[in-house]
Design a protein around this motif. Structure first.
Motif, short mmCIF file in Angstrom:
data_model
loop_
_atom_site.label_atom_id
_atom_site.label_comp_id
_atom_site.label_asym_id
_atom_site.label_seq_id
_atom_site.Cartn_x
_atom_site.Cartn_y
_atom_site.Cartn_z
N LEU A 157 0.82 -1.21 0.00
CA LEU A 157 0.00 0.00 0.00
C LEU A 157 0.85 1.27 0.00
O LEU A 157 0.34 2.36 -0.19
N PRO A 216 -0.74 -4.48 -4.27
CA PRO A 216 -1.40 -5.14 -3.14
C PRO A 216 -2.01 -6.49 -3.54
O PRO A 216 -1.94 -7.45 -2.78
N ARG A 217 -2.56 -6.55 -4.74
CA ARG A 217 -3.22 -7.80 -5.13
C ARG A 217 -2.22 -8.94 -5.24
O ARG A 217 -2.50 -10.06 -4.86
N ASP A 239 -9.45 1.44 6.17
CA ASP A 239 -8.86 0.56 5.16
C ASP A 239 -9.55 -0.80 5.07
O ASP A 239 -9.58 -1.39 4.00
N PHE A 275 -21.38 -0.67 2.70
CA PHE A 275 -21.67 -1.90 1.96
C PHE A 275 -22.20 -2.98 2.92
O PHE A 275 -21.86 -3.00 4.09
N LEU A 334 -14.21 -8.78 -0.07
CA LEU A 334 -13.53 -7.59 -0.59
C LEU A 334 -12.24 -7.92 -1.32
O LEU A 334 -11.85 -7.21 -2.24
N CYS A 335 -11.56 -8.99 -0.92
CA CYS A 335 -10.29 -9.30 -1.56
C CYS A 335 -10.40 -10.46 -2.55
O CYS A 335 -9.46 -10.76 -3.27
N PRO A 388 -16.50 -11.78 -15.61
CA PRO A 388 -16.86 -10.54 -14.90
C PRO A 388 -18.19 -10.63 -14.17
O PRO A 388 -18.66 -9.64 -13.65
N LEU A 448 -20.55 -11.55 -11.20
CA LEU A 448 -20.57 -11.94 -9.79
C LEU A 448 -21.58 -13.06 -9.59
O LEU A 448 -22.69 -13.01 -10.12
N THR A 455 -18.22 -7.98 -11.36
CA THR A 455 -17.06 -7.67 -10.54
C THR A 455 -16.57 -6.25 -10.83
O THR A 455 -16.06 -5.57 -9.95
N PHE A 488 -18.64 -3.96 -8.86
CA PHE A 488 -18.27 -4.09 -7.44
C PHE A 488 -17.05 -3.23 -7.15
O PHE A 488 -17.01 -2.48 -6.17
N GLU A 489 -16.06 -3.32 -8.05
CA GLU A 489 -14.85 -2.50 -7.88
C GLU A 489 -15.21 -1.03 -7.92
O GLU A 489 -14.77 -0.24 -7.09
N THR A 534 -16.91 0.05 -4.82
CA THR A 534 -16.00 0.06 -3.68
C THR A 534 -15.10 1.29 -3.72
O THR A 534 -14.91 1.97 -2.72
N ASN A 537 -15.19 3.83 -0.62
CA ASN A 537 -14.02 3.91 0.24
C ASN A 537 -12.77 3.54 -0.55
O ASN A 537 -12.39 2.38 -0.62
N ASN A 572 -9.72 3.86 0.09
CA ASN A 572 -8.66 3.20 0.87
C ASN A 572 -8.89 1.70 0.95
O ASN A 572 -7.98 0.90 0.74
N ALA A 573 -10.15 1.34 1.26
CA ALA A 573 -10.47 -0.08 1.32
C ALA A 573 -10.32 -0.72 -0.05
O ALA A 573 -9.96 -1.89 -0.16
N ARG A 591 -8.11 0.04 -2.34
CA ARG A 591 -6.68 -0.23 -2.52
C ARG A 591 -6.27 -1.44 -1.70
O ARG A 591 -5.54 -2.31 -2.15
N TYR A 592 -6.75 -1.49 -0.47
CA TYR A 592 -6.47 -2.61 0.41
C TYR A 592 -6.94 -3.92 -0.23
O TYR A 592 -6.26 -4.94 -0.15
N GLY A 593 -8.11 -3.88 -0.89
CA GLY A 593 -8.66 -5.07 -1.54
C GLY A 593 -7.99 -5.38 -2.86
O GLY A 593 -8.45 -6.26 -3.58
N GLY A 594 -6.95 -4.64 -3.21
CA GLY A 594 -6.20 -4.93 -4.42
C GLY A 594 -6.78 -4.34 -5.68
O GLY A 594 -6.46 -4.77 -6.78
N MET A 595 -7.67 -3.36 -5.54
CA MET A 595 -8.27 -2.76 -6.72
C MET A 595 -7.43 -1.57 -7.18
O MET A 595 -6.77 -0.92 -6.39
#
Lengths: 623, 481
Positions: free
Chosen positions: A417, A437-438, A455, A461, A469-470, A481, A483, B333, B336-337, B340, B344, B346-347, B349-353
């Motif tokens: 990050l 990060p990914r 963060d 949501f 989220l990840c 694509p 969901l 998806t 969703f990105e 997100t 937020n 920050n979240a 980026r944290y989630g890898g987006m």
């Protein structure tokens, strides 16, 4: 000693929740009374009732022996009750003095004898200018100035006299001023006569508005700021709250911001201070300083209600402890005659394991290897100055240190990050310095972020969306694509049950959850995928005893499964309870590293204060 | 958007999903063919239903009552109604209140009233005012939803075998409403999508112009192309050009942090002034008109029915765009990105987006949708682009997105409401001589009331909804955030 506050049988209901159930207690003058309880036990609700943010459904409140009806915070302030909220109510771009004075200035500052003189003078000047410009004659202008100035002085004098005679202060007389100003204009129009005077009237109206309207009253507040600053200095000396009134609040450390909040209540002449979880945001040093201040306050006759869920602090500072659970008062204790374990049991309702139960580590290969890592913070300061450490599978490396010594940035760099400016990070043998990060996540790294609301979660949501989220883009949650709604829901239900997330429904927004349950959502998300390395930053910050126990158990469980755990925490107890090895961070370096078995509180405290800095670098590399 | 839930048919769904892929495709193709073949009649039914909406509502309630008999009668029906319609209470009351205030303004601004009062005839003055008011609102209603009696009569006439023309004439109102709502739907979706992505796209007005211009340019060129290629080409080029134009703002934000409110406003001016020059200069067809040539007939969005029903395929496109936007935002998806990042970053980026990519993507898609508003006007209504193409759709769309709570279904509903008001306004002006500005006042009041529901709740003593209403939508974050 007579109780200064007494609440009797106070009951407060929220839809579906009994927040306070016939709670009775009394606060004596000069006493520190601690309220202990888990998140959601009803401590804050009770205090919000006393402060007038909520009103009770049943029960009485007495202050100084008189029954009172507190409908809004202003009522509470008038009774001498001040509250310091957990989340500060400060404006970062204003100075300390402005923040402290804020809210009191329109009622007090414009209506002083000095501002009367100023207002009259400014108005007279405006009248003079307006008179000369529109009437074209100096004599007429002077006459207008004299009339206007006198009228203003009379008005102000009237308001001030009324204010002095009234108990409720000056605020009531704003309508009087407004009405009087209209009357004045009409009278002027009649005296001066005729439509051709309208430009003059407009100038007069603007002038009057400028000097009499509090929000436009820049000049008088600017002058009164000096008096305010003087009073603030006096207060901070009296109670040992060192603050510079001219400093911008945004530049101050959290501990000092809290002092500003305390000063704010003292400035409003509070006798009874409510501190709502004041230590949740403080470092251990700042907490100690706060306790000194609290002692100074009670020493001078103030009474303090201290809300906390940290047993140690309550034992240290409180004169008396009241324990709430599920909205009910479950017990009272005097700290010197009680023990932490006893209080914890009262608070949670069952016996609590204050010591984490963990066996010896079965250590494997190195998972995370950091060498010579450097990085800057957002303001460009070098906060990481060559960090070396490693973590092996099946062990917990605790990183201790006072907040702000680079721990936050270290975690951010490790998880991709924040960019590293030098050095290297290797995870499972792969170089991930400055990786996205990914990529880090996909290597099997779990991250419990320090600031869960900023963060770790998307608060608006649904909980279920936060749980993916990840991983939302991976099978089975997505096909290409698209969901897979049903899969996501199914996963959410299963995981939230497994990790005991307490909510009526997983489609409710995450912001409806309590702090402990929000953290459980994050833990559920990060632990429900295969991981090799867990980076946990302040994983129990702001959580209650029950949640802390839960999170600690889960962390140890992961370690026993062979996951490498990097635990960053400012809570020394947490570090000592969980770690197999401990590294101490100071000013961007690792200044000491030891086996957990050799560590003592005193030794670590010295290292955290920078005592190990002079050691050679080779000697301090972890391992 | 079909009514989900009124009669769930899992058996049918299972039947379809059990079919092999080719069979499902074939089925879809056949279904599409049938719908295309009878589209004219479907549209006519839709228009008649809109004109006879009280009757339709009654039939719907009767049908629901019939179903409720199987599920336990009135309590079931009541729950069903309250759960489905509770969100409509505030908007409906807002419209009624706004119309009432509009009525007061109408009377207060009526010269006949003051003339009579000046002569001392207070009662007569009020009477004249009321008569004028009734005339105005009747015209507003008929202009927007037609005259139900006339529609019923025309149906009888047609059943008698005496031709379709009277029916077409009678459903002109509903048709105008839908035609007016088409650009609103597109532009409202554009702003709503931006909001979801955390971007405040104020540039819809300019993006409409870009899409319009690009579509008309393609439409006037390529003579000889068949319509099946020419029309989609014009639509796609219009949308993508506008999208790329808007993406500039997204790119600036992602790269330099420039706030999109500033950049989109400024890009608007660039479009306005450039189009001034283009339309009165290089692209002008006849000197002094400041207007381009008309597009070729192969690029025209066809109409469903004959004059005076002007409803064109743009309406179907708009509904499809709403469905696609909804699917994109809530079922993909990518969406969703985007959401997100909007809620937020920050979240995210944290989630890898990739936050920067999503800003550009959100602006691009938002621009595409806004561009489609211009495309549908250019290819469906005006068939060219003239200097006065700016008619405020872009700025109204911000209000639409707010009214619709940034949800596609809400945006379509809000757009239909604005379509009604706008279609009614023009008739009110031509028949009753009331300026359209009155309707603009009503529109604004509706927005104020819906944006501040506390006013309506206080006026009508409504209880606060038990659960806090829809999820919180981040409309825009602070400057420089």
């Amino acid at each position: 000693m007579a109780p200064i506050v007494e609440m009797r049988d106070v009951t407060k209901r929220f839809p579906g929740v009994l927040a306070n159930d016939r709670v009775s207690f009394s606060l004596n003058q000069g006493e520190i009374l601690a309220f202990l309880g888990e998140n959601g036990a009803g401590k804050s609700t009770l205090m919000n009732i006393l402060y007038g943010l909520y009103s009770q459904d049943e029960g009485q409140v007495e202050v100084r022996g008189q029954p009172v009806d507190i409908r809004e915070p202003n009522d509470a302030i008038r009774l001498g009750v001040g509250m310091v909220h957990q989340h500060f109510q400060l404006v970062p771009v204003f100075t300390v003095a402005e923040n402290i004075v804020m809210g009191t200035e329109p009622t007090r500052l414009p209506f002083s004898w000095r501002s009367m003189g100023l207002a009259s003078g400014v108005l007279a000047l405006t009248f003079l200018l307006g008179g000369v410009l529109t009437l074209g004659s100096w004599s007429q202008g002077l006459l207008a100035a004299l009339g206007g100035g006198l009228a203003m002085a009379g008005l102000y004098g009237l308001v001030i006299l009324l204010g002095l005679l009234s108990r409720r202060g000056f605020r009531v007389y704003f309508p009087v001023v407004a009405l009087a100003s209209v009357a004045l204009l009409v009278a002027l129009a009649l005296v001066l006569g005729g439509a051709e005077r309208i430009p003059l009237l407009v100038v007069l109206a603007i002038g009057f508005a400028a000097v009499s309207h509090p929000s436009l009253n820049v000049l008088t507040t600017a002058l009164d700021r000096q008096t305010a600053a003087h009073r603030i200095r006096h207060l901070s000396q009296q109670y040992g709250l060192a603050v510079n009134p001219e400093a911008l609040v945004g530049d101050l450390p959290v501990g000092v911001q809290q002092r500003v909040e305390i000063l704010k209540t003292l400035y409003r002449e509070a006798e009874i201070l409510i501190l709502d979880e004041p230590t949740a945001v403080l470092t251990p040093q700042e907490t100690d300083e706060l306790f000194v201040i609290m002692r100074a306050l009670t020493g001078q006759g103030k009474s303090i209600i201290f809300i906390s869920h940290k047993l140690k602090e309550v034992m240290t500072i409180a004169d008396r402890v009241i324990v709430l659970r599920g909205g009910r008062l479950v017990g009272q204790a005097i700290p010197s005659q009680s023990s932490e374990a006893e209080l914890a049991e009262m608070m949670v309702g069952r016996e609590v394991a204050l010591v984490v139960d963990k066996g010896t580590a079965s250590i494997g290969d190195v998972v995370l290897e950091v060498s010579g890592l450097t990085a800057d913070d957002s303001r460009g300061h070098h906060v990481l100055r060559g960090v070396d450490l490693f973590v092996r599978a099946g062990e917990v490396l605790g990183v201790a240190g006072v907040q702000g010594n680079g721990q936050t940035e270290l975690v951010e760099v490790l998880t991709g990050l924040r960019p590293a400016t030098g050095g290297s990070v290797r995870i499972l043998g792969q170089d991930v310095t400055n990786a996205l990060p990914r990529r880090v996540t996909e290597l099997g790294v779990a991250h419990i972020p320090e600031d869960r609301q900023r963060d770790g979660l998307v608060l608006p949501f649904p909980i279920v969306d936060n749980l993916v989220l990840c991983t939302y883009y991976q099978h089975p949650f997505a096909q290409g694509p698209v969901l897979q709604f049903d899969e996501v829901q199914e996963f959410g239900r299963r995981v939230s049950a497994e990790f005991d997330v307490r909510t009526p429904s997983i489609i409710l927004p995450a912001q409806t959850l309590s702090g402990g349950n929000q953290q459980k959502v994050i833990v559920a998300r990060e632990f429900s995928r295969p991981i090799q390395l867990l980076i946990a930053a302040q994983p129990t910050r702001g959580l209650d005893v029950g949640s802390i126990e839960y999170i600690h158990r889960r962390l140890v469980q992961k370690r026993d499964e062979g996951v490498a755990v990097l635990l960053v925490s400012v809570e020394l107890d947490e570090i000592m309870a969980l770690s197999d090895r401990i590294a101490v961070m100071y000013e961007g370096h690792i200044v000491g590293a030891l086996e957990a078995t050799e560590a003592t509180r005193e030794g670590l405290g010295l290292l955290m204060a920078g005592a190990g800095q002079s050691r050679e670098k080779g000697g301090v590399t972890v391992g | 958007m079909a009514e989900p839930g009124t009669s769930p048919k899992p058996t049918f769904r299972h039947l379809v999903t059990a079919l092999p892929r080719w069979a499902r495709l074939a089925l879809a193709a056949v279904l599409l063919g049938v719908i295309l073949a009878v589209s004219k009649w479907l549209v006519l039914v839709l228009l008649v239903a809109l004109g006879l909406w009280p009757l339709v509502l009654l039939l719907g309630l009767l049908a629901l009552a019939a179903i409720s008999a199987r599920h336990g009668g009135w309590p079931w029906m009541r729950d069903r109604l309250t759960s489905r319609l509770s969100g409509l209470v505030v908007p409906v009351l807002s419209v009624i209140t706004a119309l009432l205030i509009g009525a007061i303004i109408l009377i207060l601004t009526d010269q006949a009233v003051y003339r009579a009062w000046g002569e001392g005839r207070v009662g007569a003055g009020l009477g004249a005012g009321m008569a004028n008011l009734v005339r105005a609102y009747a015209a507003l209603y008929q202009g927007a939803l037609g005259d139900p009696i006339r529609i019923l009569g025309a149906i009888g006439y047609w059943l008698n075998g005496d031709g379709l023309q009277p029916l077409l004439n009678s459903v002109r109102g509903p048709s105008d409403t839908l035609v007016q709502s088409v650009p609103y739907i597109f532009a409202g979706l554009a702003v709503a999508l931006g909001f979801r992505g955390g971007l405040f796209n104020i540039g819809a007005e300019g993006q409409i112009g870009v899409g319009w211009l690009a579509a008309v340019l393609v439409g006037m060129s390529f003579s000889g192309l068949p319509a099946v290629i020419h029309l989609p080409l014009a639509i796609v080029v219009g949308a993508i050009t506008a999208g790329l134009w808007a993406a500039v703002a997204g790119f600036l934000k992602a790269r330099t942090g420039a706030h999109e409110v500033i950049t989109t406003i400024m890009l608007n001016y660039v479009v306005f002034r450039l189009s001034d020059w283009l339309l009165c200069g290089p692209l002008e067809a006849v000197r002094g008109t400041c207007r381009t040539r008309d597009i070729l007939s192969s690029a025209v969005l066809p109409r469903f029915l004959d004059h005076p029903v002007t409803l064109h395929w743009g309406f179907v496109l708009a509904i499809a765009a709403a469905a696609a936007t909804g699917w994109f935002l809530f079922r993909s998806t990518w969406g969703f990105e985007l959401r997100t990042v909007g809620a937020n970053p920050n979240a995210a980026r944290y989630g890898g987006m990739n936050v920067a990519k999503n800003y550009v993507l959100a602006m691009f898609l938002s621009g595409c949708l806004a561009g489609l508003a211009g495309v549908s006007q250019g290819l469906g209504i005006t068939r060219n682009i003239a200097l006065g193409f700016r008619s405020g759709y872009g700025f109204d769309s911000i209000a639409l997105a707010l009214l619709g709570k940034s949800h596609p279904v809400g945006v379509v509903g809000a757009s239909l409401l604005f379509g009604v008001l706008r279609a009614g306004a023009s008739r009110m002006q031509s028949v009753a001589g009331i300026p359209t500005e009155i309707v603009q006042i009503v529109q604004s009041l509706v927005i104020i009331f819906i944006a501040a529901p506390a006013i309506i709740r206080a006026l009508y003593r409504l209880r606060q909804a038990r659960r806090d209403e829809a999820e919180v939508v981040v409309f825009s974050r602070g400057w420089g955030a």
